[in-house]
Scaffold this motif. Sequence first.
Motif, PDB file in Angstrom:
ATOM      1  N   PRO A 145       0.824  -1.217   0.000  1.00 31.23           N
ATOM      2  CA  PRO A 145       0.000   0.000   0.000  1.00 31.23           C
ATOM      3  C   PRO A 145       0.863   1.273   0.000  1.00 31.23           C
ATOM      4  O   PRO A 145       1.786   1.403   0.813  1.00 31.23           O
ATOM      5  CB  PRO A 145      -0.796  -0.098   1.305  1.00 31.23           C
ATOM      6  N   VAL A 146       0.558   2.176  -0.915  1.00 33.85           N
ATOM      7  CA  VAL A 146       1.239   3.469  -0.977  1.00 33.85           C
ATOM      8  C   VAL A 146       0.186   4.556  -1.144  1.00 33.85           C
ATOM      9  O   VAL A 146      -0.627   4.502  -2.064  1.00 33.85           O
ATOM     10  CB  VAL A 146       2.233   3.548  -2.149  1.00 33.85           C
ATOM     11  N   PHE A 147       0.206   5.540  -0.240  1.00 31.89           N
ATOM     12  CA  PHE A 147      -0.657   6.704  -0.392  1.00 31.89           C
ATOM     13  C   PHE A 147       0.025   7.708  -1.315  1.00 31.89           C
ATOM     14  O   PHE A 147       1.204   8.043  -1.130  1.00 31.89           O
ATOM     15  CB  PHE A 147      -0.911   7.376   0.965  1.00 31.89           C
ATOM     16  N   LEU A 148      -0.721   8.187  -2.322  1.00 31.96           N
ATOM     17  CA  LEU A 148      -0.233   9.226  -3.221  1.00 31.96           C
ATOM     18  C   LEU A 148      -1.012  10.503  -2.918  1.00 31.96           C
ATOM     19  O   LEU A 148      -2.227  10.556  -3.096  1.00 31.96           O
ATOM     20  CB  LEU A 148      -0.432   8.810  -4.674  1.00 31.96           C
ATOM     21  N   GLY A 171      -8.322  -1.352   6.367  1.00 35.77           N
ATOM     22  CA  GLY A 171      -7.776  -2.429   7.178  1.00 35.77           C
ATOM     23  C   GLY A 171      -6.278  -2.612   7.032  1.00 35.77           C
ATOM     24  O   GLY A 171      -5.764  -3.723   7.162  1.00 35.77           O
ATOM     25  N   ILE A 172      -5.553  -1.525   6.770  1.00 37.83           N
ATOM     26  CA  ILE A 172      -4.097  -1.621   6.658  1.00 37.83           C
ATOM     27  C   ILE A 172      -3.452  -0.826   7.788  1.00 37.83           C
ATOM     28  O   ILE A 172      -3.982   0.186   8.230  1.00 37.83           O
ATOM     29  CB  ILE A 172      -3.583  -1.118   5.293  1.00 37.83           C
ATOM     30  N   ASP A 173      -2.313  -1.312   8.255  1.00 38.30           N
ATOM     31  CA  ASP A 173      -1.646  -0.609   9.349  1.00 38.30           C
ATOM     32  C   ASP A 173      -0.210  -0.233   9.033  1.00 38.30           C
ATOM     33  O   ASP A 173       0.474   0.386   9.851  1.00 38.30           O
ATOM     34  CB  ASP A 173      -1.692  -1.436  10.640  1.00 38.30           C
ATOM     35  N   ARG A 174       0.275  -0.583   7.824  1.00 39.00           N
ATOM     36  CA  ARG A 174       1.616  -0.200   7.390  1.00 39.00           C
ATOM     37  C   ARG A 174       1.539   0.214   5.927  1.00 39.00           C
ATOM     38  O   ARG A 174       0.955  -0.494   5.094  1.00 39.00           O
ATOM     39  CB  ARG A 174       2.591  -1.359   7.551  1.00 39.00           C
ATOM     40  N   PHE A 175       2.142   1.342   5.583  1.00 39.08           N
ATOM     41  CA  PHE A 175       2.065   1.839   4.216  1.00 39.08           C
ATOM     42  C   PHE A 175       3.132   2.903   4.009  1.00 39.08           C
ATOM     43  O   PHE A 175       3.675   3.471   4.964  1.00 39.08           O
ATOM     44  CB  PHE A 175       0.683   2.445   3.939  1.00 39.08           C
ATOM     45  N   ALA A 176       3.437   3.182   2.740  1.00 35.49           N
ATOM     46  CA  ALA A 176       4.347   4.264   2.379  1.00 35.49           C
ATOM     47  C   ALA A 176       3.518   5.465   1.933  1.00 35.49           C
ATOM     48  O   ALA A 176       2.326   5.337   1.629  1.00 35.49           O
ATOM     49  CB  ALA A 176       5.283   3.822   1.259  1.00 35.49           C
ATOM     50  N   VAL A 177       4.150   6.638   1.893  1.00 33.02           N
ATOM     51  CA  VAL A 177       3.467   7.852   1.426  1.00 33.02           C
ATOM     52  C   VAL A 177       4.367   8.577   0.428  1.00 33.02           C
ATOM     53  O   VAL A 177       5.579   8.664   0.609  1.00 33.02           O
ATOM     54  CB  VAL A 177       3.114   8.814   2.584  1.00 33.02           C
ATOM     55  N   VAL A 178       3.734   9.079  -0.625  1.00 32.81           N
ATOM     56  CA  VAL A 178       4.434   9.870  -1.636  1.00 32.81           C
ATOM     57  C   VAL A 178       3.586  11.101  -1.912  1.00 32.81           C
ATOM     58  O   VAL A 178       2.379  10.999  -2.128  1.00 32.81           O
ATOM     59  CB  VAL A 178       4.636   9.077  -2.943  1.00 32.81           C
ATOM     60  N   CYS A 229      -0.260  -1.229  -4.505  1.00 32.80           N
ATOM     61  CA  CYS A 229      -1.651  -0.800  -4.383  1.00 32.80           C
ATOM     62  C   CYS A 229      -1.614   0.693  -4.060  1.00 32.80           C
ATOM     63  O   CYS A 229      -1.150   1.089  -2.987  1.00 32.80           O
ATOM     64  CB  CYS A 229      -2.371  -1.570  -3.285  1.00 32.80           C
ATOM     65  N   LEU A 230      -2.096   1.517  -4.985  1.00 29.49           N
ATOM     66  CA  LEU A 230      -2.005   2.969  -4.847  1.00 29.49           C
ATOM     67  C   LEU A 230      -3.315   3.541  -4.312  1.00 29.49           C
ATOM     68  O   LEU A 230      -4.398   3.232  -4.818  1.00 29.49           O
ATOM     69  CB  LEU A 230      -1.677   3.604  -6.194  1.00 29.49           C
ATOM     70  N   ILE A 231      -3.203   4.369  -3.280  1.00 30.43           N
ATOM     71  CA  ILE A 231      -4.367   4.972  -2.634  1.00 30.43           C
ATOM     72  C   ILE A 231      -4.252   6.483  -2.748  1.00 30.43           C
ATOM     73  O   ILE A 231      -3.254   7.072  -2.320  1.00 30.43           O
ATOM     74  CB  ILE A 231      -4.431   4.576  -1.139  1.00 30.43           C
ATOM     75  N   ALA A 232      -5.242   7.114  -3.357  1.00 30.92           N
ATOM     76  CA  ALA A 232      -5.237   8.571  -3.522  1.00 30.92           C
ATOM     77  C   ALA A 232      -6.559   9.119  -3.003  1.00 30.92           C
ATOM     78  O   ALA A 232      -7.604   8.487  -3.170  1.00 30.92           O
ATOM     79  CB  ALA A 232      -5.051   8.946  -4.990  1.00 30.92           C
ATOM     80  N   TYR A 233      -6.509  10.287  -2.363  1.00 32.71           N
ATOM     81  CA  TYR A 233      -7.750  10.849  -1.831  1.00 32.71           C
ATOM     82  C   TYR A 233      -7.818  12.355  -2.076  1.00 32.71           C
ATOM     83  O   TYR A 233      -6.805  13.008  -2.354  1.00 32.71           O
ATOM     84  CB  TYR A 233      -7.892  10.552  -0.333  1.00 32.71           C
ATOM     85  N   ASP A 234      -9.047  12.885  -2.014  1.00 34.22           N
ATOM     86  CA  ASP A 234      -9.266  14.329  -2.127  1.00 34.22           C
ATOM     87  C   ASP A 234      -9.011  14.963  -0.766  1.00 34.22           C
ATOM     88  O   ASP A 234      -9.708  14.632   0.213  1.00 34.22           O
ATOM     89  CB  ASP A 234     -10.720  14.632  -2.520  1.00 34.22           C
ATOM     90  N   ARG A 235      -8.047  15.867  -0.672  1.00 37.32           N
ATOM     91  CA  ARG A 235      -7.900  16.598   0.573  1.00 37.32           C
ATOM     92  C   ARG A 235      -9.168  17.409   0.828  1.00 37.32           C
ATOM     93  O   ARG A 235      -9.904  17.758  -0.115  1.00 37.32           O
ATOM     94  CB  ARG A 235      -6.665  17.520   0.526  1.00 37.32           C
TER      95      ARG A 235
END
Length: 318
Positions: free
Chosen positions: A26-29, A88-95, A53-59
């Motif tokens: 999991p990586v937050f973009l 349900g994830i507890d570890r991820f990277a952020v970019v 698995c890329l996760i992106a959201y609207d601020r």
Amino acid sequence: MTHYVVDSSDMRKIAYQVSGARDGFPVFLLHGTPGSRLGPQPRSVQLYRRHICLIAYDRPGYGESTRVEKRSVADAVDDVKMIAGDLGIDRFAVVGRSGGGPHALACAALLPEMVTSAAAMVTLAPRNAEGLDWVGGMTPRNVDEFGMAHTDPEALHIRLSDRMSEIRRDPTSMLPVLDAGLHLADRRVIRDGGIRNQLLNTYREAFNEDLWGHFDDVVALADPHGWGFKLDGIRVPVMLWHGGEDAFVPKAHTEWLAQQITGSRVVIEPWAAHFSAIEQLPDVLTWVVANAAPAPAPAPAAAQKASHQTFDEVRAAG
């Protein structure tokens, strides 16, 4: 690509999407300013190949996410943590790219138990950065808008309102405005048909409801008191990437940040500019996955089993 909306504990809505390999890392973009969850990202096939698995959201205030007045950069941490919980994830990277860079650094500083690694691309430094000429070499429009953020917010609101109205009438109007002041390297990037479409989509979605996301981003990023966290508290692996010809956010910002974040990997490409970060994103995503810090002590067996569920299984069970 799957689109979700989660309700926060304070009755807000946060819109996010998940793309790539569902069982991947999991990586937050975190998108730029202005931007949205639809901002430029690698094609699905590139994410699958990298098992990401890329996760992106609207601020808040962008797209479908509820506005939060007077939010700080550090406030992004709560939203990222809430989305992680929903998945349900507890570890991820952020970019984070551009305006998303400071928000990625906030997660690295304030969520050390969850963030494995981070990258900030063409990012600003905090407005109170000691010894940095914060607006030196910056485009006149950025200098004006960041200056108005705290000296004349009403004028900033009017300016951004006019831009929003124009983009709503014709989303393509944003690109010629950018193109007029772009370095040759950036012109080449945004003339790519696929990237142009992604930029148009993110600008269109960014102003789907109103201009507050953009306004609040500018105010938070230019806060003279800082971003609400300490850079020297970051302990996870961090990459700082910048284009040497960037005039939207000059490379001096990344050079300053590199002095504050112990052990950070700094990449400054002399030939690149601001939008060049879009092309470099696949390699940066690969780096944060490859350099993820190890997890703390192993969880109990039952918790380990739950962690191997897919995102959709966790949501269905919840």
